[in-house]
Design a protein around this motif. Sequence first.
Motif, mmCIF file in Angstrom:
data_model
loop_
_atom_site.group_PDB
_atom_site.id
_atom_site.type_symbol
_atom_site.label_atom_id
_atom_site.label_comp_id
_atom_site.label_asym_id
_atom_site.label_seq_id
_atom_site.Cartn_x
_atom_site.Cartn_y
_atom_site.Cartn_z
ATOM 1 N N ASN A 3 0.815 -1.205 0.000
ATOM 2 C CA ASN A 3 0.000 0.000 0.000
ATOM 3 C C ASN A 3 0.856 1.266 0.000
ATOM 4 O O ASN A 3 0.566 2.229 -0.700
ATOM 5 C CB ASN A 3 -0.913 -0.007 1.220
ATOM 6 C CG ASN A 3 -2.346 0.330 0.869
ATOM 7 O OD1 ASN A 3 -2.679 0.538 -0.283
ATOM 8 N ND2 ASN A 3 -3.165 0.387 1.892
ATOM 9 N N LEU A 4 1.921 1.269 0.786
ATOM 10 C CA LEU A 4 2.826 2.415 0.853
ATOM 11 C C LEU A 4 3.519 2.618 -0.485
ATOM 12 O O LEU A 4 3.681 3.747 -0.950
ATOM 13 C CB LEU A 4 3.858 2.221 1.971
ATOM 14 C CG LEU A 4 4.822 3.381 2.194
ATOM 15 C CD1 LEU A 4 4.070 4.647 2.544
ATOM 16 C CD2 LEU A 4 5.813 3.031 3.296
ATOM 17 N N GLY A 5 3.920 1.532 -1.128
ATOM 18 C CA GLY A 5 4.563 1.623 -2.440
ATOM 19 C C GLY A 5 3.622 2.222 -3.482
ATOM 20 O O GLY A 5 4.032 3.075 -4.276
ATOM 21 N N ASP A 6 2.369 1.796 -3.449
ATOM 22 C CA ASP A 6 1.376 2.349 -4.375
ATOM 23 C C ASP A 6 1.155 3.831 -4.099
ATOM 24 O O ASP A 6 1.033 4.636 -5.025
ATOM 25 C CB ASP A 6 0.047 1.604 -4.261
ATOM 26 C CG ASP A 6 0.121 0.191 -4.814
ATOM 27 O OD1 ASP A 6 1.067 -0.101 -5.584
ATOM 28 O OD2 ASP A 6 -0.768 -0.618 -4.479
ATOM 29 N N MET A 7 1.118 4.179 -2.820
ATOM 30 C CA MET A 7 0.917 5.576 -2.446
ATOM 31 C C MET A 7 2.103 6.433 -2.919
ATOM 32 O O MET A 7 1.915 7.536 -3.423
ATOM 33 C CB MET A 7 0.750 5.713 -0.937
ATOM 34 C CG MET A 7 0.384 7.083 -0.484
ATOM 35 S SD MET A 7 0.040 7.006 1.281
ATOM 36 C CE MET A 7 0.146 8.714 1.677
ATOM 37 N N MET A 8 3.306 5.926 -2.797
ATOM 38 C CA MET A 8 4.492 6.667 -3.233
ATOM 39 C C MET A 8 4.461 6.878 -4.752
ATOM 40 O O MET A 8 4.831 7.937 -5.246
ATOM 41 C CB MET A 8 5.775 5.957 -2.819
ATOM 42 C CG MET A 8 6.034 5.986 -1.316
ATOM 43 S SD MET A 8 6.076 7.657 -0.647
ATOM 44 C CE MET A 8 7.579 8.264 -1.395
ATOM 45 N N LYS A 9 4.002 5.876 -5.485
ATOM 46 C CA LYS A 9 3.877 6.024 -6.938
ATOM 47 C C LYS A 9 2.869 7.110 -7.274
ATOM 48 O O LYS A 9 3.086 7.912 -8.189
ATOM 49 C CB LYS A 9 3.462 4.702 -7.575
ATOM 50 C CG LYS A 9 4.573 3.672 -7.628
ATOM 51 C CD LYS A 9 4.088 2.387 -8.260
ATOM 52 C CE LYS A 9 5.174 1.314 -8.205
ATOM 53 N NZ LYS A 9 4.706 0.039 -8.757
ATOM 54 N N GLN A 10 1.759 7.141 -6.535
ATOM 55 C CA GLN A 10 0.744 8.173 -6.761
ATOM 56 C C GLN A 10 1.312 9.563 -6.463
ATOM 57 O O GLN A 10 1.061 10.506 -7.200
ATOM 58 C CB GLN A 10 -0.488 7.935 -5.885
ATOM 59 C CG GLN A 10 -1.410 6.868 -6.396
ATOM 60 C CD GLN A 10 -2.668 6.774 -5.549
ATOM 61 O OE1 GLN A 10 -2.637 6.987 -4.334
ATOM 62 N NE2 GLN A 10 -3.771 6.452 -6.194
ATOM 63 N N VAL A 11 2.086 9.655 -5.396
ATOM 64 C CA VAL A 11 2.683 10.942 -5.024
ATOM 65 C C VAL A 11 3.662 11.396 -6.108
ATOM 66 O O VAL A 11 3.668 12.570 -6.498
ATOM 67 C CB VAL A 11 3.371 10.862 -3.639
ATOM 68 C CG1 VAL A 11 4.225 12.090 -3.373
ATOM 69 C CG2 VAL A 11 2.324 10.697 -2.543
ATOM 70 N N GLN A 12 4.477 10.497 -6.610
ATOM 71 C CA GLN A 12 5.424 10.858 -7.667
ATOM 72 C C GLN A 12 4.698 11.298 -8.934
ATOM 73 O O GLN A 12 5.093 12.269 -9.584
ATOM 74 C CB GLN A 12 6.360 9.684 -7.965
ATOM 75 C CG GLN A 12 7.369 9.432 -6.878
ATOM 76 C CD GLN A 12 8.189 8.175 -7.116
ATOM 77 O OE1 GLN A 12 7.761 7.274 -7.837
ATOM 78 N NE2 GLN A 12 9.360 8.108 -6.502
ATOM 79 N N ALA A 13 3.635 10.605 -9.282
ATOM 80 C CA ALA A 13 2.855 10.980 -10.460
ATOM 81 C C ALA A 13 2.218 12.350 -10.244
ATOM 82 O O ALA A 13 2.183 13.182 -11.157
ATOM 83 C CB ALA A 13 1.785 9.927 -10.751
ATOM 84 N N MET A 14 1.737 12.597 -9.028
ATOM 85 C CA MET A 14 1.126 13.879 -8.728
ATOM 86 C C MET A 14 2.162 15.004 -8.801
ATOM 87 O O MET A 14 1.872 16.089 -9.302
ATOM 88 C CB MET A 14 0.471 13.863 -7.352
ATOM 89 C CG MET A 14 -0.321 15.130 -7.079
ATOM 90 S SD MET A 14 -1.235 15.083 -5.538
ATOM 91 C CE MET A 14 0.077 15.095 -4.356
#
Length: 107
Positions: A3-14
């Motif tokens: 979940n944290l890895g997915d969240m970090m990917k979302q943050v980078q995309a944002m």
Amino acid sequence: MKNLGDMMKQVQAMQSRMAEMQAKLEQSTVTGQSGGGLVKVTLTGKGAMTKLEIDPSLLKAEEKDILEDLILAAHADAKGKSETMMAEEMQSVTGGLALPPGFKLPF
């Protein structure tokens, strides 16, 4: 931790979308007006004034106070449009990531 890895990917995309949005806002302009178009103010999407147009009919010494009020009103109109445009851009950037209430971007 997936979940944290997915969240970090979302943050980078944002972050990438934020950089694109800021560049777009710098290039975008909005024009506000007052006095039925006698005074016009143009702002960038980030709020910097780039142009001021005043109808020659207002350039009379006895109408100085009216002109000043019209300039302020036109600027307020353009600023409101600029803020609306920025809010719409932010919505498109943060649409996929739920932010806590009161959390504002850019930082």
